[in-house]
Write a protein that holds these residues in place. Sequence first.
Motif, mmCIF file in Angstrom:
data_model
loop_
_atom_site.group_PDB
_atom_site.id
_atom_site.type_symbol
_atom_site.label_atom_id
_atom_site.label_comp_id
_atom_site.label_asym_id
_atom_site.label_seq_id
_atom_site.Cartn_x
_atom_site.Cartn_y
_atom_site.Cartn_z
ATOM 1 N N UNK A 301 0.836 -1.204 0.000
ATOM 2 C CA UNK A 301 0.000 0.000 0.000
ATOM 3 C C UNK A 301 0.872 1.256 0.000
ATOM 4 N N UNK A 302 1.915 1.242 0.807
ATOM 5 C CA UNK A 302 2.822 2.384 0.843
ATOM 6 C C UNK A 302 3.544 2.597 -0.479
ATOM 7 N N UNK A 303 3.986 1.505 -1.101
ATOM 8 C CA UNK A 303 4.658 1.618 -2.395
ATOM 9 C C UNK A 303 3.725 2.209 -3.455
ATOM 10 N N UNK A 304 2.471 1.767 -3.454
ATOM 11 C CA UNK A 304 1.526 2.281 -4.446
ATOM 12 C C UNK A 304 1.268 3.768 -4.251
ATOM 13 N N UNK A 305 1.230 4.214 -2.999
ATOM 14 C CA UNK A 305 1.058 5.650 -2.747
ATOM 15 C C UNK A 305 2.277 6.432 -3.223
ATOM 16 N N UNK A 306 3.457 5.898 -2.947
ATOM 17 C CA UNK A 306 4.690 6.571 -3.373
ATOM 18 C C UNK A 306 4.744 6.707 -4.893
ATOM 19 N N UNK A 307 4.329 5.659 -5.595
ATOM 20 C CA UNK A 307 4.397 5.669 -7.057
ATOM 21 C C UNK A 307 3.367 6.603 -7.687
#
Length: 340
Positions: A301-307
């Motif tokens: 979830x954090x990676x998707x927000x960062x991207x």
Amino acid sequence: MLSVGGAVRSRILQLPVRLSGVEMSSGVRRLSGLGSPSEVEMFSGLGRLSGLGSPAGVRRLSGGAGAAGWYSSLSDSAPVHLSEHLLVGVQQVSGLPWWLSIIVATLTVRTLITLPLAIYQMVIIAKVEALQAEISELAKRLRYEVSLRAKERGWTEKQCRFQFKKNLRRIVSQLYIRENCHPFKASLLIWVQLPLWISLSLALRNLSLDQSVLTTDMASGGTLWFPDLTSPDATWILPICLGLTNLLNVEVFSLQRVSPSRFQRIVTNSVRAVSVLMIPIAATVPSSMALYWLTSSLVGFGHNLILRSPAILKILRLQTVQSESPYRDILSAFISKYFK
């Protein structure tokens, strides 16, 4: 039949065509959080650092009786044993307690393996979507030329549709080759994530249930309300947090689809159902597995927000239409949908 070499050549078939995007690819979305056997091999050397030796040494660690049939074979497979090497190696090299070691190993695998694949997926999807306008324009021209050819050769309506679809598929395929962005490449992430997720899950199960020194360490390697990582979470806090995190993933990113297709709605509802089903499943497995699943979902979830950050998109040079305030837009859409 339309062909480049025919007596009457269609201009659109002679062009060094440039198509943009294809509808079939628009449904491809990011998912994050799993992995493959080949990725775990990167860390197999940690097993030797921790004195475990070869993969056979790990088999002795997890050689307890498992379920019969395919499940037993899977839990005793080489990828699972390599995952055990990784988990044990990270714990022994770092000296961290088991609960924190599981979190560190998950974060490392997700960041070094699945995050680059998620970025690659974004690049492929952006290229395909950038081709949509060009494909639409070329489709109109192709339809016109098919109608002209139909009058010359007396084609039926069925023959016209066949020739149009046949040549459009060929043109789109040429454009994918030109841009090196076949939509299937966007699915590489899930083909890597799923095997890695299964391998690490079974590795934790083996380490939690096998009668060995490691199992004893894991029995006292938990924290807070789950001090024993080898037994299920009796409070259901980890399973419920896992289900809520998965549902949050689904709901937040479904908000970004302005007009989802019927297929996309079916997929979204299916993932919702799986997210809810994972709650009772996580309540029956060792807490080490539930902790890994929850950590993996949170990291994904954090990676998707960062991207979705405009700065990241600028670095990747993605030619996509994005909001300058994506996080505020997601929050506003979420509140508007569920709290108003």
